[in-house]
Design a protein around this motif. Sequence first.
Motif, PDB file in Angstrom:
ATOM      1  N   ASN A  88       0.810  -1.218   0.000  1.00  0.00           N
ATOM      2  CA  ASN A  88       0.000   0.000   0.000  1.00  0.00           C
ATOM      3  C   ASN A  88       0.844   1.269   0.000  1.00  0.00           C
ATOM      4  N   THR A  89       1.966   1.260   0.708  1.00  0.00           N
ATOM      5  CA  THR A  89       2.814   2.463   0.765  1.00  0.00           C
ATOM      6  C   THR A  89       3.725   2.578  -0.455  1.00  0.00           C
ATOM      7  N   GLN A  90       4.119   1.424  -1.036  1.00  0.00           N
ATOM      8  CA  GLN A  90       4.903   1.347  -2.274  1.00  0.00           C
ATOM      9  C   GLN A  90       6.351   1.813  -2.136  1.00  0.00           C
ATOM     10  N   SER A  91       6.833   2.005  -0.922  1.00  0.00           N
ATOM     11  CA  SER A  91       8.245   2.332  -0.741  1.00  0.00           C
ATOM     12  C   SER A  91       8.714   1.818   0.608  1.00  0.00           C
ATOM     13  N   VAL A  92      10.018   1.586   0.704  1.00  0.00           N
ATOM     14  CA  VAL A  92      10.600   1.083   1.952  1.00  0.00           C
ATOM     15  C   VAL A  92      10.486   2.111   3.061  1.00  0.00           C
ATOM     16  N   GLY A  93      10.841   3.361   2.763  1.00  0.00           N
ATOM     17  CA  GLY A  93      10.810   4.407   3.779  1.00  0.00           C
ATOM     18  C   GLY A  93       9.415   4.637   4.324  1.00  0.00           C
ATOM     19  N   ALA A  94       8.431   4.745   3.433  1.00  0.00           N
ATOM     20  CA  ALA A  94       7.048   4.960   3.872  1.00  0.00           C
ATOM     21  C   ALA A  94       6.541   3.765   4.674  1.00  0.00           C
ATOM     22  N   SER A  95       6.974   2.561   4.303  1.00  0.00           N
ATOM     23  CA  SER A  95       6.578   1.363   5.036  1.00  0.00           C
ATOM     24  C   SER A  95       7.089   1.412   6.473  1.00  0.00           C
ATOM     25  N   LEU A  96       8.366   1.790   6.643  1.00  0.00           N
ATOM     26  CA  LEU A  96       8.933   1.877   7.990  1.00  0.00           C
ATOM     27  C   LEU A  96       8.265   2.979   8.806  1.00  0.00           C
ATOM     28  N   VAL A  97       7.891   4.078   8.151  1.00  0.00           N
ATOM     29  CA  VAL A  97       7.171   5.148   8.850  1.00  0.00           C
ATOM     30  C   VAL A  97       5.822   4.649   9.349  1.00  0.00           C
ATOM     31  N   VAL A  98       5.131   3.858   8.528  1.00  0.00           N
ATOM     32  CA  VAL A  98       3.837   3.305   8.938  1.00  0.00           C
ATOM     33  C   VAL A  98       4.013   2.385  10.143  1.00  0.00           C
ATOM     34  N   GLY A 237      27.380  -5.937   4.084  1.00  0.00           N
ATOM     35  CA  GLY A 237      27.209  -5.150   2.864  1.00  0.00           C
ATOM     36  C   GLY A 237      26.504  -5.879   1.756  1.00  0.00           C
ATOM     37  N   LYS A 238      25.684  -6.856   2.096  1.00  0.00           N
ATOM     38  CA  LYS A 238      24.981  -7.644   1.087  1.00  0.00           C
ATOM     39  C   LYS A 238      23.487  -7.352   1.103  1.00  0.00           C
ATOM     40  N   ALA A 239      23.160  -6.065   1.180  1.00  0.00           N
ATOM     41  CA  ALA A 239      21.754  -5.664   1.208  1.00  0.00           C
ATOM     42  C   ALA A 239      21.144  -5.775  -0.181  1.00  0.00           C
ATOM     43  N   SER A 240      19.833  -5.934  -0.231  1.00  0.00           N
ATOM     44  CA  SER A 240      19.112  -6.062  -1.484  1.00  0.00           C
ATOM     45  C   SER A 240      18.994  -4.707  -2.177  1.00  0.00           C
ATOM     46  N   GLU A 241      18.339  -4.715  -3.330  1.00  0.00           N
ATOM     47  CA  GLU A 241      18.143  -3.491  -4.100  1.00  0.00           C
ATOM     48  C   GLU A 241      17.317  -2.459  -3.325  1.00  0.00           C
ATOM     49  N   SER A 242      16.499  -2.919  -2.389  1.00  0.00           N
ATOM     50  CA  SER A 242      15.666  -2.007  -1.609  1.00  0.00           C
ATOM     51  C   SER A 242      16.492  -0.987  -0.846  1.00  0.00           C
ATOM     52  N   PHE A 243      17.726  -1.342  -0.491  1.00  0.00           N
ATOM     53  CA  PHE A 243      18.567  -0.444   0.288  1.00  0.00           C
ATOM     54  C   PHE A 243      19.555   0.328  -0.579  1.00  0.00           C
ATOM     55  N   LEU A 315      15.251  -9.086   1.008  1.00  0.00           N
ATOM     56  CA  LEU A 315      14.296  -9.169  -0.094  1.00  0.00           C
ATOM     57  C   LEU A 315      14.030  -7.788  -0.678  1.00  0.00           C
ATOM     58  N   ASP A 316      13.745  -7.723  -1.969  1.00  0.00           N
ATOM     59  CA  ASP A 316      13.347  -6.446  -2.556  1.00  0.00           C
ATOM     60  C   ASP A 316      11.893  -6.162  -2.213  1.00  0.00           C
ATOM     61  N   LYS A 317      11.501  -4.900  -2.312  1.00  0.00           N
ATOM     62  CA  LYS A 317      10.165  -4.500  -1.853  1.00  0.00           C
ATOM     63  C   LYS A 317       9.042  -5.133  -2.676  1.00  0.00           C
ATOM     64  N   VAL A 318       9.306  -5.450  -3.945  1.00  0.00           N
ATOM     65  CA  VAL A 318       8.278  -6.090  -4.769  1.00  0.00           C
ATOM     66  C   VAL A 318       7.961  -7.484  -4.240  1.00  0.00           C
ATOM     67  N   THR A 319       8.985  -8.235  -3.896  1.00  0.00           N
ATOM     68  CA  THR A 319       8.784  -9.581  -3.348  1.00  0.00           C
ATOM     69  C   THR A 319       8.044  -9.526  -2.022  1.00  0.00           C
ATOM     70  N   VAL A 320       8.439  -8.590  -1.159  1.00  0.00           N
ATOM     71  CA  VAL A 320       7.769  -8.447   0.141  1.00  0.00           C
ATOM     72  C   VAL A 320       6.307  -8.065  -0.063  1.00  0.00           C
ATOM     73  N   GLY A 321       6.040  -7.128  -0.979  1.00  0.00           N
ATOM     74  CA  GLY A 321       4.688  -6.643  -1.191  1.00  0.00           C
ATOM     75  C   GLY A 321       3.734  -7.690  -1.738  1.00  0.00           C
ATOM     76  N   MET A 322       4.251  -8.692  -2.434  1.00  0.00           N
ATOM     77  CA  MET A 322       3.394  -9.735  -3.009  1.00  0.00           C
ATOM     78  C   MET A 322       3.143 -10.887  -2.058  1.00  0.00           C
ATOM     79  N   SER A 323       3.856 -10.926  -0.935  1.00  0.00           N
ATOM     80  CA  SER A 323       3.860 -12.115  -0.092  1.00  0.00           C
ATOM     81  C   SER A 323       3.093 -11.913   1.210  1.00  0.00           C
ATOM     82  N   ASN A 324       2.312 -12.931   1.574  1.00  0.00           N
ATOM     83  CA  ASN A 324       1.748 -13.020   2.921  1.00  0.00           C
ATOM     84  C   ASN A 324       2.570 -13.942   3.810  1.00  0.00           C
ATOM     85  N   THR A 325       3.645 -14.517   3.237  1.00  0.00           N
ATOM     86  CA  THR A 325       4.516 -15.450   3.963  1.00  0.00           C
ATOM     87  C   THR A 325       5.957 -14.963   3.849  1.00  0.00           C
TER      88      THR A 325
END
Length: 547
Positions: A88-98, A237-243, A315-325
């Motif tokens: 729903n927020t569509q971004s990592v930063g907005a997600s953490l703020v929520v 230093g092995k963060a995903s594309e989200s970072f 995980l990248d934000k697209v993968t997280v956003g599609m998953s309930n698991t």
Amino acid sequence: MTRQTHFGTWSSRRDLCQDRGRTRSYSMSGFDFQRDLLPLSSSLSEPDTTSFGESGEKNITLLHSIGLIVGLQIGSGIFSSPGVVVANTQSVGASLVVWLASGLLGWTGASSFAELGIPLNGGAQAYLAYAYGPLVSYLFAWTAISALKPGGNAVISLIFAEYLNRLIWHAAQDEVAPDDIPQWAIKLTAAAAVLIVSMICAATRNLGARAAVVFTSVKIAALIFVIVLGMIQLIRGKASESFSRPFFEDSSHSPSAYSLALYSGLWAFDGWDQANYVGGEMKNPAKDIPRAIHSSMAVVMTLFLLANVSYFVVLDKVTVGMSNTVALDFGHALFGPAGGVVFAVMVAISCFGALNGSTFTSARLICVAGREGYLPATFGHLNKSRQTPVNAIILQAVITIVFINFGGGFRSLINFSVVASWSFFFLTVLGLVILRVKEPMLERPYKTWIVTPLVFCAVALFLLCMPIIAAPLEAIAVLGFVLAGIPVYYLTNPNRDQASLPAFLGFFSSCFSRIRGQPSASTGWVAVATDGDEVEMLDNRTSRLSN
């Protein structure tokens, strides 16, 4: 006993209310009041006793309270809600703020409950009775039993089913997208879990309490593993594309989208109000309830924020956003199929434990409601050999399975549950503001800043208005459940004056009372507990006559 045309008298030297129930009294900072409350925090450890009152030794310490709130909040939500939030927020930063906002909003609500709950024991229902009267209090209990508890159990069972189905499908295929699993398989597994847990709860009355420690340990271990492994990846230093991209890139600008994200965040933090249910058993509630709330909320907020950071590190934000698991995807990304299996098993076990505990307590609430006359008496009976509320467990299972099949799925049920619960949380905290104005001299051992309940009410009102746009079906369903409780209240409340009822409700209430073997006030007399006093009743009013 003599009965006359305009008045009746009934004298006795015994307690005539022995078989008509008990009166529950509450005190709130020196003010005594009595309500016909449905005890949401009652237990059936003693089959013939249902009491909110203070009894026994006060043995819950500050450390116990902190552990209670932390354990209640760390549940299935943190392993399933992150996907809904970022979708729903569509971004990592907005997600953490929520997630931060969800924790702070729960914190303000918990602080407000602390002021209301010292030394009152009974949670939101008791506060609603004090501020608004018995009808609003009953509607909260009615909604909890008919919708909140079964709806919450349906969410937990669906999370369990998704993790278990993805675990099974991963055994057959290397890559399985969430949409590859048919919904009928998830619903069937969820319903089967409800039936299995119901049979366990019906078979024994002690397994739930003994197993709770194991299940709680598993879910906390899973959360700590997620945080530790994610932080190790970040340090390496092995963060995903989200970072590697701007945190707030592509953030949503829709208020309704943020309200839906908040619903999922608040669902994960659910449990912040539970300390007040045991306030009456604390050794020093005036000091320990606020300390327990502030300490536990700080701990849970920190853990949840770190867990979300860990998810986005791996995980990248697209993968997280599609998953309930998301925990399964987290383990799979780090260690391959074996990692996914380990995390899926841990979360599935914790969800099964949460479903077991929730079914155990919810069925007992139905049983108490049956005993108090708010539901048919058959639901208040215990099995003679097992001493478990089998009928109540069956009713709970049926309602939960209905929610699983017709509730619209995991994400819709979260919206429904949050809208329903936060409607009453809003009224409860608003009651604090009302009491500040109407009873300024009320003794308050703990007094929160007035801005705290005002902020809570403002945000809660926003969350309750947004479903009109963002989740209209869920909002209509909540309204329907609440309104359905109004006629039930008048029909089942044995102490309600029949003359104050609408004609059609008065007729049905009178019939219902006769079925239960209880005289109606409109018949000219009622049974009144006396200690040798003579009671005169005229026009449905009673007065004592001296011997």
